[in-house]
Design an enzyme around this catalytic site. Structure first.
Site, PDB file in Angstrom:
ATOM      1  N   TYR A  96       7.682 -15.853 -11.541  1.00 20.92           N
ATOM      2  CA  TYR A  96       8.960 -14.749 -11.035  1.00 20.92           C
ATOM      3  C   TYR A  96       8.659 -13.769 -10.759  1.00 20.92           C
ATOM      4  O   TYR A  96       8.963 -13.315  -9.391  1.00 20.92           O
ATOM      5  CB  TYR A  96       9.911 -15.082 -11.562  1.00 20.92           C
ATOM      6  CG  TYR A  96      11.233 -14.724 -11.440  1.00 20.92           C
ATOM      7  CD1 TYR A  96      12.332 -15.346 -10.620  1.00 20.92           C
ATOM      8  CD2 TYR A  96      11.375 -13.578 -12.845  1.00 20.92           C
ATOM      9  CE1 TYR A  96      12.896 -14.011 -10.525  1.00 20.92           C
ATOM     10  CE2 TYR A  96      12.796 -12.919 -12.139  1.00 20.92           C
ATOM     11  CZ  TYR A  96      13.293 -13.017 -11.279  1.00 20.92           C
ATOM     12  OH  TYR A  96      14.738 -12.589 -10.705  1.00 20.92           O
TER      13      TYR A  96
ATOM     14  N   SER B 116      14.396  -7.099  -9.874  1.00 22.41           N
ATOM     15  CA  SER B 116      14.704  -7.736 -11.374  1.00 22.41           C
ATOM     16  C   SER B 116      14.148  -6.601 -12.200  1.00 22.41           C
ATOM     17  O   SER B 116      12.849  -6.076 -11.584  1.00 22.41           O
ATOM     18  CB  SER B 116      14.195  -9.120 -11.434  1.00 22.41           C
ATOM     19  OG  SER B 116      14.036  -9.873 -12.481  1.00 22.41           O
TER      20      SER B 116
END
Ligand code: NAP
Length: 276
Positions: free
Chosen positions: A149, A136
């Site tokens: 995350y 990401s």
């Protein structure tokens, strides 16, 4: 382009489904992992005989190797592994139980690692292959409210980069694919949101949570275009260590790296002062 066999984790929706579709349309075979029997049937119906569904929860690390060994024995060698399965945890660090962090790492980090441990021996022995880990932009930059995350994706970036160096002598490529915001189920049904409890954070975090919910399904990135970009990387003679996907990722990561470099320069005298 030669026909390849892909193994993609998490092909029930989003980026994994888009990539599986694009790979099948390009003439490749795809072994795709899912968690529901209905998703398995839907996936195999995309291209009967070339789309092979396998039931796997990557969060159950001890089941990964037996399930994938069985799939390879039945379906033959894999050329391209895409570690895509993952989800986002959203919550302030102080409000989020440690258990949510463990779950986040079980799936996003240990799940991907377990899949690689199952596949790396095959790639090394066959002296070829490509591992692409979907990280990401949150594996390079950070934002408030997604610390668990980001931590999981930073860890996956580090694992990916080191593994790239270990596997280079065996003609096995390793690439981190770092998307910006894409129109998938990530911020919708898939996201785990820790409950709010501390009013001190309201003004910082409430607008962030509301904006993410409002934007879900309308993000800038198109998964079908991400799929084409990933296929392009797989065909490249020398694939990159990391590829950003989306102009949001490009702008944010570039700005962050400029700032980091400026800070390193600003403090370099102190940094150098510790040499013996
Ligand atoms: P998505 O539409 O929610 O798809 C996630 C996929 O992962 C689904 O197939 C889901 O299966 C699967 N999955 C989740 N937990 C799993 C587990 N424990 N075991 C096996 N499969 C599991 O979201 P997405 O955006 O396509 O996410 C794909 C990857 O891209 C993730 O790693 C995510 O972190 C990353 N990413 C997404 C964005 C974005 O903006 N969309 C940005 C950067 C990175 P089920 O259907 O069974 O839940």
């Amino acid at each position: 382009m030669s026909e390849k066999t892909f193994l993609i984790t998490g092909v029930s929706s989003g980026l994994g489904l888009a990539l599986a579709r694009a790979a099948l349309e390009a003439g490749h075979r795809v072994i795709g992992t899912v968690r529901q029997p209905a998703a398995l049937r839907t996936f195999e119906a995309l291209s009967p005989g070339r789309a092979h569904g396998v039931m796997l929860d990557v969060g159950q690390a001890d089941l990964v190797a037996p399930v994938l060994d069985d799939a390879i024995n039945r379906l033959g060698p894999v050329d391209v592994l895409v570690n895509n399965a993952g989800y986002g945890h959203e919550g302030l660090f102080e409000e989020s139980p440690l258990e949510h962090m463990r779950q986040q790492f079980e799936v996003n980090l240990f799940g991907a690692a377990a899949v690689m441990q199952a596949l790396v021996p095959h790639f090394r022995r066959q002296r070829g292959g490509h591992i692409l880990n979907i990280t990401s932009m949150g594996g390079t930059i950070t934002m408030p409210g997604v610390s668990y995350y980001c931590a999981s994706k930073f860890a996956l970036e580090g694992l990916t980069a080191a593994l790239r160096q270990e596997l280079a002598p065996f003609n096995v490529h390793v690439t981190a694919v770092a998307p910006g915001s894409f129109r998938t189920d990530w911020a919708g049904r898939s996201m785990q949101r820790s409950a709010r409890s501390i009013a001190d954070y309201d003004s910082l975090f409430d607008p962030i949570r509301a904006a993410r919910q409002a934007k879900s399904g309308k993000q800038l990135g198109d998964p079908a275009k991400a799929a084409q970009a990933i296929l392009h990387i797989i065909e490249a003679p020398e694939p990159p260590a990391q590829i950003l996907l989306g102009s949001d990722a490009l702008d944010l990561v570039r700005e962050h790296l400029h700032q980091r470099l400026a800070e390193i320069d600003q403090w370099q005298a102190l940094t150098r002062s510790t040499d013996g």
